[in-house]
Design an enzyme around this catalytic site. Sequence first.
Site, PDB file in Angstrom:
ATOM      1  N   ALA A 121       0.455   0.422  -0.154  1.00 42.30           N
ATOM      2  CA  ALA A 121      -0.816   1.143  -0.287  1.00 42.30           C
ATOM      3  C   ALA A 121      -1.596   0.599  -1.469  1.00 42.30           C
ATOM      4  CB  ALA A 121      -0.554   2.643  -0.475  1.00 42.30           C
ATOM      5  N   ARG A 142       6.504   5.091 -10.885  1.00 46.95           N
ATOM      6  CA  ARG A 142       5.284   5.884 -11.063  1.00 46.95           C
ATOM      7  C   ARG A 142       5.400   6.641 -12.384  1.00 46.95           C
ATOM      8  NH1 ARG A 142       1.379   3.606  -8.304  1.00 46.95           N
ATOM      9  NH2 ARG A 142       1.830   3.431  -6.074  1.00 46.95           N
ATOM     10  N   GLU A 151       4.412  -3.481  -9.832  1.00 46.21           N
ATOM     11  CA  GLU A 151       4.786  -4.159  -8.590  1.00 46.21           C
ATOM     12  C   GLU A 151       5.786  -5.298  -8.821  1.00 46.21           C
ATOM     13  OE1 GLU A 151       1.155  -5.462  -6.797  1.00 46.21           O
ATOM     14  OE2 GLU A 151       0.565  -3.451  -6.187  1.00 46.21           O
ATOM     15  N   GLU A 188      -3.378  -5.069   1.402  1.00 41.31           N
ATOM     16  CA  GLU A 188      -2.285  -4.406   0.681  1.00 41.31           C
ATOM     17  C   GLU A 188      -0.936  -4.697   1.340  1.00 41.31           C
ATOM     18  OE1 GLU A 188      -2.370  -3.016  -2.192  1.00 41.31           O
ATOM     19  OE2 GLU A 188      -4.538  -2.960  -2.443  1.00 41.31           O
ATOM     20  N   GLU A 241       1.850  -6.463  -0.998  1.00 39.37           N
ATOM     21  CA  GLU A 241       2.990  -5.670  -1.460  1.00 39.37           C
ATOM     22  C   GLU A 241       4.290  -5.966  -0.725  1.00 39.37           C
ATOM     23  OE1 GLU A 241       2.124  -1.515  -1.885  1.00 39.37           O
ATOM     24  OE2 GLU A 241       0.783  -1.912  -3.560  1.00 39.37           O
TER      25      GLU A 241
END
Length: 198
Positions: free
Chosen positions: A76, A64, A145, A93, A97
């Site tokens: 998420a 992040r 990701e 999601e 993910e």
Amino acid sequence: MTTFDHETRSRVQRYAGPIFSVYTDVVTMPGGGTAARDLTENKGAVGVVALDDAGRVVLIKQYRHPVRRKLWELPAGLRDVAGEDLALTAARELAEEVDLRAGRLDLLLDLHTSPGFSDETIRLFLARDLSPVPEEQRHVRTDEEADLEIARFDLDEAVAMVLRGEITNAAAVGGVLAAAAARAADWATLRPADTPAI
């Protein structure tokens, strides 16, 4: 008791982007004055506490940029498909993910993530009866990701990670603690996945 409406007297847009927009509003305050308040309007998001048959929660560790580090989080994503049912967004999601499908989705929690400056909400679902997405149907991950780490932790260990400060993402904190509380109540606090959004 007197009620007072905080009326927006004026608005100036400072930024418009694909995920959020930033405004400065002039808002009436108790006592008759006004104050400028900066805020972001956001698409909102969904998150998933995926709990396997062994009682383990699936977490991801993802970079992040605003905090310049990787955080443990829930699967998420943004509510960026107009008109899409939120449970369907959550299922998408989860598949994209962490390569999982859920046989059961329940509403766990709704959160205002940072109401001091943003209208963003996140709806958290509890996913159970998990099964893997077939290899040939898996999503190709890119950007942040591309190198995310996927791990499973016993739910009690995930709660301990929250309390030790190892999980700090607000949605993950809320989701892990809510899942533990729901489990302690024998899942009686869960709501239907199609409960109207806040």
